[in-house]
Design an enzyme around this catalytic site. Sequence first.
Site, PDB file in Angstrom:
ATOM      1  N   CYS A   1      -7.077   5.083   2.691  1.00  0.00           N
ATOM      2  CA  CYS A   1      -5.751   5.196   2.064  1.00  0.00           C
ATOM      3  C   CYS A   1      -5.422   4.007   1.174  1.00  0.00           C
ATOM      4  O   CYS A   1      -5.043   4.179   0.014  1.00  0.00           O
ATOM      5  CB  CYS A   1      -4.671   5.408   3.130  1.00  0.00           C
ATOM      6  SG  CYS A   1      -4.353   3.998   4.200  1.00  0.00           S
TER       7      CYS A   1
ATOM      8  N   HIS B   1      -2.724  10.870  -1.478  1.00  0.00           N
ATOM      9  CA  HIS B   1      -3.228   9.925  -0.476  1.00  0.00           C
ATOM     10  C   HIS B   1      -4.573  10.401   0.052  1.00  0.00           C
ATOM     11  O   HIS B   1      -4.976  11.559  -0.137  1.00  0.00           O
ATOM     12  CB  HIS B   1      -2.226   9.752   0.669  1.00  0.00           C
ATOM     13  CG  HIS B   1      -2.058  10.964   1.543  1.00  0.00           C
ATOM     14  ND1 HIS B   1      -2.020  10.915   2.914  1.00  0.00           N
ATOM     15  CD2 HIS B   1      -1.916  12.289   1.231  1.00  0.00           C
ATOM     16  CE1 HIS B   1      -1.841  12.125   3.412  1.00  0.00           C
ATOM     17  NE2 HIS B   1      -1.782  12.980   2.418  1.00  0.00           N
TER      18      HIS B   1
ATOM     19  N   HIS C   1      -0.507   3.270   7.038  1.00  0.00           N
ATOM     20  CA  HIS C   1      -0.931   4.301   6.083  1.00  0.00           C
ATOM     21  C   HIS C   1      -0.116   4.158   4.810  1.00  0.00           C
ATOM     22  O   HIS C   1       1.020   3.680   4.840  1.00  0.00           O
ATOM     23  CB  HIS C   1      -0.745   5.708   6.664  1.00  0.00           C
ATOM     24  CG  HIS C   1      -1.376   6.779   5.818  1.00  0.00           C
ATOM     25  ND1 HIS C   1      -2.740   6.956   5.743  1.00  0.00           N
ATOM     26  CD2 HIS C   1      -0.836   7.709   4.990  1.00  0.00           C
ATOM     27  CE1 HIS C   1      -3.014   7.963   4.924  1.00  0.00           C
ATOM     28  NE2 HIS C   1      -1.868   8.430   4.436  1.00  0.00           N
TER      29      HIS C   1
END
Length: 351
Positions: A267, A327, A315
Amino acid sequence: MASHRRPAQPGLTQSVRVTVLSAAVATAAAGLAAPAGAAPGGPSGTAKGTGTVKSQVDRLYEQAEQATEKFNAAGERTDTLRQKVAQATDRVVRGQEQVNRMRRALGMIATAQYRNGAVDPAIQLLLSSDPDAYLERAATLDRVTGRQAEQLKALLEAQRTLRQERSEAVGVLAQLEDSRQAVEHHKREVEGKLATARRLLNSLPERDREAYARASRSGGDRSQGSLAGLPSLVGLSSRGAAAAMAARSAVGTPYAWGATGPGAFDCSGLMQWAYGRAGVGLPRTSQAQRNAGRHVSLSEAQPGDLVIYRNDASHVGMYVGNGQVVHAPYPGARVRYDPANMMPISSVTRP
């Protein structure tokens, strides 16, 4: 889902494939997969059991993502320490060369005096292995005058500096070893969590595995129709727009923890790569990326803003407009669009 990596180290930059766990991890997986005596796929393999497995997989992915962040941070620290070790080693080498030159020059003075029949006792200390102790006696310094005194003091200072540089180099090497071990520890932790998650997923019927793969992190099905409203970024000159265009171009690329592209991403690696394409350097981890710019509200978000998730910032996705982020979700998934509010948001950062 995960976070970031370092190109200078093949072991840290290349995609690490999920492997089959050892017997110990397999045992742990079995414990998670079959709570309270109800085996998945057995008589009680109902929707409730399937939901339990899915929640366990989600939790394992989250834990793996947190471990990946630690892995990326340790890898970044290891790279920094390697550079420090190289610099310290270079200083030690140059310092030793300087000391050697000084001792040779002062030794020539002693040699000349010897040939003339006598060596000044003070000159003898120039070749001593411990001139510091010798010089503590003021009487010795009284015998050294003029240019010889300056040369001697310069030599002693160079020797002190060299000892300090050597000590610092040893300390940095010890830190590097600690960091290297941390990298390995976090790597094993990530691989263990991911392998356990894969084992649990494999315990589900095929239709449930496919449904999980289609589902967003928020648990709902992704609506590709919502992507039609994404704004056009062509012609925009802002670095955020350039980064958003790069992120959108990566849609469909495989997720790989610790990867920074262009063939695979985790990510934060995707965020770092996308902004790199826009000429902007971002930190490696999502925790650091959270503070890599000005915080704005989600309602103010513009293409290129970083959407940081969870309180621990484990994240990150990139806002691309129309309530969507791009993402890298988790292993087995590819870079994709999902709703910006798919998970609890920690912050929205504009680099």
